[in-house]
Design a protein around this motif. Structure first.
Motif, PDB file in Angstrom:
ATOM      1  N   GLU A 120       4.855  -2.022  -0.244  1.00 38.05           N
ATOM      2  CA  GLU A 120       5.529  -0.797   0.175  1.00 38.05           C
ATOM      3  C   GLU A 120       6.783  -0.488  -0.631  1.00 38.05           C
ATOM      4  O   GLU A 120       7.394   0.563  -0.458  1.00 38.05           O
ATOM      5  N   ASP A 142       0.289  -0.747  10.527  1.00 37.24           N
ATOM      6  CA  ASP A 142       0.952  -1.103   9.277  1.00 37.24           C
ATOM      7  C   ASP A 142       0.061  -0.794   8.079  1.00 37.24           C
ATOM      8  O   ASP A 142       0.535  -0.333   7.044  1.00 37.24           O
ATOM      9  N   ARG A 145       0.255   2.871   7.214  1.00 40.59           N
ATOM     10  CA  ARG A 145       1.476   3.191   6.463  1.00 40.59           C
ATOM     11  C   ARG A 145       1.347   2.752   5.003  1.00 40.59           C
ATOM     12  O   ARG A 145       1.758   3.465   4.077  1.00 40.59           O
ATOM     13  N   HIS A 149       1.374   5.082   1.595  1.00 39.09           N
ATOM     14  CA  HIS A 149       2.292   4.837   0.482  1.00 39.09           C
ATOM     15  C   HIS A 149       1.530   4.680  -0.836  1.00 39.09           C
ATOM     16  O   HIS A 149       1.918   5.266  -1.855  1.00 39.09           O
TER      17      HIS A 149
END
Length: 227
Positions: A120, A142, A145, A149
């Motif tokens: 990340e 998670d 996300r 990204h």
């Protein structure tokens, strides 16, 4: 967020310690036990599929590729040998060190470029971003996300692999057969394909190609998404 930090810490510590030696052997060509050999073959199927798709497109020399979670360079090195410009990263310093050594032993200098980085924290823009066998270490929130990204780094294509959440695989995981014995050392999360596709589509991606690598102890769904 706390859970994400915990999982990242677990993954980083594991692949910098006992996991490094175990997975270096699995991703190498030396002697391993039957379970490790089975996982090696399954992982190689996933790598070979990615390489095959890129060969089909016949434009490797024109590509910039980010290999996020590169491990010991199983994908990064052949991509560089095909002529792509490759940026390779991994959360594990030891894995990156091993990947560098393998690349140098093959006469590859300066490409791939290697870095020790959390997925990340990656930045930049690449034609293609690839992330193989990483999402299994993180729960869906998670992983979503992380996918978003990675998608922000990719200009044209995003390739992801994950352990698919089906009834059969969920049962295998529950009874301890999904990652048996010493091969189990980090949390193993399965992901519904529909959930992964939903994240991709929310970012404007369309799944173009998909594949499944399956051996006795390795299950991985691979998606190629394009804009």
């Amino acid at each position: 967020m706390t859970n994400a930090l915990d999982d990242k810490t677990i993954v980083r510590d594991y692949f910098n310690a006992t996991g490094f030696d175990r997975w270096r052997r699995i991703y190498g060509d030396g002697e391993v036990n039957k379970v490790q050999l089975d996982i090696r073959k399954g992982h190689q199927q996933t790598v070979d599929t990615v390489l095959g798709w890129i060969r089909e497109d016949d434009n490797a020399s024109a590509l910039t590729i980010c290999d996020a979670g590169c491990g010991v360079g199983s994908l990064s090195i052949p991509l560089a040998q095909m002529g792509a410009t490759v940026f390779s990263s991994d959360i594990s310093e030891k894995m990156v060190g091993e990947a560098k050594q393998r690349a140098e032993a093959l006469g590859l200098s300066g490409n791939p470029t290697f870095a020790v980085q959390d997925l990340e924290s990656l930045s930049g823009k690449y034609h293609t971003v690839v992330c193989l066998d990483v999402l299994i270490h993180y729960p869906q929130e998670d992983a979503a996300r992380m996918i978003a990204h990675l998608g922000s780094l990719a200009e044209s294509r995003l390739m992801l692999s994950f352990a698919p959440k089906t009834l059969a695989y969920s049962l295998l995981k529950k009874i301890g057969d999904f990652f048996p014995g010493p091969s189990k050392a980090t949390r193993a999360y399965l992901h519904r394909e529909a959930d992964v596709v939903a994240v991709l589509e929310s970012q404007g991606w369309i799944v173009k190609r998909n594949a499944m690598a399956k051996t006795q102890f390795y299950f991985s769904r691979l998606l190629e998404a394009v804009r």
